[in-house]
Write a protein that holds these residues in place. Structure first.
Motif, PDB file in Angstrom:
ATOM      1  N   THR A   1      -9.801  13.700  12.913  1.00  0.00           N
ATOM      2  CA  THR A   1      -9.635  12.515  13.722  1.00  0.00           C
ATOM      3  C   THR A   1      -8.568  11.610  13.118  1.00  0.00           C
ATOM      4  N   ARG A   2      -7.605  11.190  13.920  1.00  0.00           N
ATOM      5  CA  ARG A   2      -6.528  10.333  13.434  1.00  0.00           C
ATOM      6  C   ARG A   2      -6.996   8.877  13.451  1.00  0.00           C
ATOM      7  N   ASN A   3      -7.360   8.390  12.290  1.00  0.00           N
ATOM      8  CA  ASN A   3      -7.898   7.037  12.165  1.00  0.00           C
ATOM      9  C   ASN A   3      -7.352   6.432  10.878  1.00  0.00           C
ATOM     10  N   TRP A   4      -6.242   5.684  10.999  1.00  0.00           N
ATOM     11  CA  TRP A   4      -5.608   5.182   9.787  1.00  0.00           C
ATOM     12  C   TRP A   4      -6.481   4.176   9.051  1.00  0.00           C
ATOM     13  N   ARG A   5      -7.299   3.440   9.784  1.00  0.00           N
ATOM     14  CA  ARG A   5      -8.171   2.459   9.131  1.00  0.00           C
ATOM     15  C   ARG A   5      -9.209   3.143   8.243  1.00  0.00           C
ATOM     16  N   ALA A   6      -9.707   4.298   8.688  1.00  0.00           N
ATOM     17  CA  ALA A   6     -10.675   5.038   7.873  1.00  0.00           C
ATOM     18  C   ALA A   6     -10.017   5.546   6.590  1.00  0.00           C
ATOM     19  N   SER A   7      -8.770   5.988   6.685  1.00  0.00           N
ATOM     20  CA  SER A   7      -8.047   6.414   5.488  1.00  0.00           C
ATOM     21  C   SER A   7      -7.774   5.223   4.572  1.00  0.00           C
ATOM     22  N   LYS A   8      -7.457   4.081   5.149  1.00  0.00           N
ATOM     23  CA  LYS A   8      -7.235   2.866   4.358  1.00  0.00           C
ATOM     24  C   LYS A   8      -8.519   2.468   3.632  1.00  0.00           C
ATOM     25  N   GLN A   9      -9.669   2.697   4.252  1.00  0.00           N
ATOM     26  CA  GLN A   9     -10.950   2.393   3.611  1.00  0.00           C
ATOM     27  C   GLN A   9     -11.113   3.207   2.326  1.00  0.00           C
ATOM     28  N   TRP A  10     -10.772   4.504   2.400  1.00  0.00           N
ATOM     29  CA  TRP A  10     -10.853   5.337   1.193  1.00  0.00           C
ATOM     30  C   TRP A  10      -9.879   4.833   0.141  1.00  0.00           C
ATOM     31  N   LEU A  11      -8.683   4.436   0.560  1.00  0.00           N
ATOM     32  CA  LEU A  11      -7.676   3.944  -0.373  1.00  0.00           C
ATOM     33  C   LEU A  11      -8.144   2.660  -1.050  1.00  0.00           C
ATOM     34  N   ASP A  12      -8.771   1.777  -0.296  1.00  0.00           N
ATOM     35  CA  ASP A  12      -9.293   0.541  -0.877  1.00  0.00           C
ATOM     36  C   ASP A  12     -10.335   0.847  -1.954  1.00  0.00           C
ATOM     37  N   GLN A  13     -11.102   1.914  -1.744  1.00  0.00           N
ATOM     38  CA  GLN A  13     -12.171   2.271  -2.673  1.00  0.00           C
ATOM     39  C   GLN A  13     -11.634   2.966  -3.923  1.00  0.00           C
ATOM     40  N   HIS A  14     -10.644   3.822  -3.756  1.00  0.00           N
ATOM     41  CA  HIS A  14     -10.229   4.691  -4.855  1.00  0.00           C
ATOM     42  C   HIS A  14      -8.758   4.581  -5.246  1.00  0.00           C
ATOM     43  N   GLY A  15      -8.019   3.681  -4.599  1.00  0.00           N
ATOM     44  CA  GLY A  15      -6.589   3.580  -4.881  1.00  0.00           C
ATOM     45  C   GLY A  15      -6.262   3.283  -6.332  1.00  0.00           C
ATOM     46  N   SER A  16      -7.139   2.559  -7.028  1.00  0.00           N
ATOM     47  CA  SER A  16      -6.884   2.215  -8.430  1.00  0.00           C
ATOM     48  C   SER A  16      -6.905   3.440  -9.334  1.00  0.00           C
ATOM     49  N   LYS A  17      -7.462   4.550  -8.850  1.00  0.00           N
ATOM     50  CA  LYS A  17      -7.537   5.777  -9.649  1.00  0.00           C
ATOM     51  C   LYS A  17      -6.314   6.667  -9.430  1.00  0.00           C
ATOM     52  N   LEU A  18      -5.421   6.279  -8.514  1.00  0.00           N
ATOM     53  CA  LEU A  18      -4.277   7.105  -8.161  1.00  0.00           C
ATOM     54  C   LEU A  18      -3.034   6.683  -8.941  1.00  0.00           C
ATOM     55  N   ASP A  19      -2.249   7.668  -9.366  1.00  0.00           N
ATOM     56  CA  ASP A  19      -0.949   7.348  -9.948  1.00  0.00           C
ATOM     57  C   ASP A  19       0.030   7.039  -8.807  1.00  0.00           C
TER      58      ASP A  19
ATOM     59  N   SER B   1       0.770  10.892   4.009  1.00  0.00           N
ATOM     60  CA  SER B   1       0.141  12.040   4.666  1.00  0.00           C
ATOM     61  C   SER B   1      -1.124  11.672   5.435  1.00  0.00           C
ATOM     62  N   GLN B   2      -1.749  10.548   5.094  1.00  0.00           N
ATOM     63  CA  GLN B   2      -2.984  10.174   5.769  1.00  0.00           C
ATOM     64  C   GLN B   2      -2.821   8.911   6.630  1.00  0.00           C
ATOM     65  N   VAL B   3      -2.436   7.803   6.009  1.00  0.00           N
ATOM     66  CA  VAL B   3      -2.362   6.540   6.753  1.00  0.00           C
ATOM     67  C   VAL B   3      -1.217   6.560   7.762  1.00  0.00           C
ATOM     68  N   LEU B   4      -0.009   6.883   7.283  1.00  0.00           N
ATOM     69  CA  LEU B   4       1.143   6.873   8.188  1.00  0.00           C
ATOM     70  C   LEU B   4       1.006   7.913   9.288  1.00  0.00           C
ATOM     71  N   ARG B   5       0.610   9.112   8.922  1.00  0.00           N
ATOM     72  CA  ARG B   5       0.489  10.153   9.952  1.00  0.00           C
ATOM     73  C   ARG B   5      -0.507   9.744  11.037  1.00  0.00           C
ATOM     74  N   SER B   6      -1.644   9.200  10.636  1.00  0.00           N
ATOM     75  CA  SER B   6      -2.646   8.779  11.620  1.00  0.00           C
ATOM     76  C   SER B   6      -2.125   7.644  12.485  1.00  0.00           C
TER      77      SER B   6
END
Length: 294
Positions: free
Chosen positions: A216-234, A244-249
């Motif tokens: 399902t293309r839902n950029w807000r749902a992908s943003k929710q994951w990013l808000d939760q775990h973005g600090s763990k990403l380089d 690949s997730q937010v922009l594509r959706s």
């Protein structure tokens, strides 16, 4: 080695493929297996009951509760040493649990996952393409990095997971996650614990169906994951996820707010060229869906 006991949790909506999943659990080369099938579509109860035997337990939800709730109900129903998860359209090789138990017995770990054979039509690919190395990057970065156009460079799927039941009960699946529930669960599950990877492809994974939540293309749902775990990403992985997730959706639905948000989020990141191509492919998704609706 004394073989531990394990509960296999299978969430389902009553698809016929459930029979294959069940047969693959019953064919395992270890004893001490309990099966809990969690049905999230009550009107399919009779059909599902016809696939079970007297040893299996059936839990029926009120309907449309989602995979996270179903898996949590399965965890709550377990009274074994370990819990394993199996999607109803996936299946296991007979020695899947045995090899995982043997690896955990040697290493003393509490979580083990395996490689998979990923089936996309007539094509089968062994994933992940690269094993997880905790000394090089975080698990979150490993999962979302997109160095190539095809997915699977880093890969960890729910049907591969074997986890100590007490640990699964503490972490649990998050029903509030509208998307990326697997990634959310495993990032929290493996935080600070010893994880083992079995490189043998002991799990068969079907490509998501057209109706799958993960498609399902839902950029807000992908943003929710990013808000939760973005600090763990380089910075590389962060940019790859946004593209690949937010922009594509956002492009797939031509949501201007989402497109603007993706542009903002990619500032000061380092997305790969491949992830940018994947992100821009959302435009093709939009045109394809628009053509179907004309």
């Amino acid at each position: 080695m004394t073989t531990p006991t394990v509960t296999v949790v299978i969430p389902t909506i009553g698809r016929p493929d459930l029979r294959r999943a069940l047969d693959s659990v019953r064919a395992q080369t270890v004893l001490g297996i309990s099966i809990v099938v969690v049905l999230d579509r009550p009107d399919e109860q009779k059909a599902v009951e016809s696939m079970l035997d007297g040893r299996d337990r059936l839990v029926v939800t009120d309907g449309a509760q989602g995979g996270a709730v179903a898996r949590n109900l399965g965890i709550d129903s377990a009274a074994t040493d370990y819990v394993a998860f199996l999607d109803d359209d996936d299946w296991w090789e007979p020695e899947k649990l045995q090899q995982q138990f043997e690896l955990l017995d040697v290493t003393g770990g509490s979580v083990c996952f395996t490689a998979v054979k990923f089936h996309d039509g007539e094509q089968t690919t062994i994933l992940p393409k690269e094993a997880f190395d905790p000394d090089r990057e975080s698990l979150a970065s490993y999962l979302v990095r997109r160095p190539g156009l095809r997915h699977g460079h880093g890969y960890l799927q729910s049907s591969t997971i074997l986890v100590d039941r007490d640990h699964a009960e503490r972490v649990r699946w998050d029903p509030s996650m509208a998307k990326h529930q697997d990634w959310d669960f495993v990032v929290r599950l493996l935080d600070g614990v010893d994880v083992q990877f079995c490189g043998a492809p002991l799990v068969h994974v079907q490509k998501d169906s057209a109706a799958s939540v993960s498609r399902t293309r839902n950029w807000r749902a992908s943003k929710q994951w990013l808000d939760q775990h973005g600090s763990k990403l380089d910075p590389h992985a962060y940019g790859d996820f946004v593209c690949s997730q937010v922009l594509r959706s956002a492009l797939a639905t031509m949501d201007r707010r989402g497109i603007t948000e993706a542009a903002r989020l990619t500032r000061h990141t380092r997305p790969s060229a491949a992830s940018m191509v994947v992100g821009l492919s959302g435009t093709a998704d939009y045109l394809r869906n628009r053509g179907r609706n004309v």
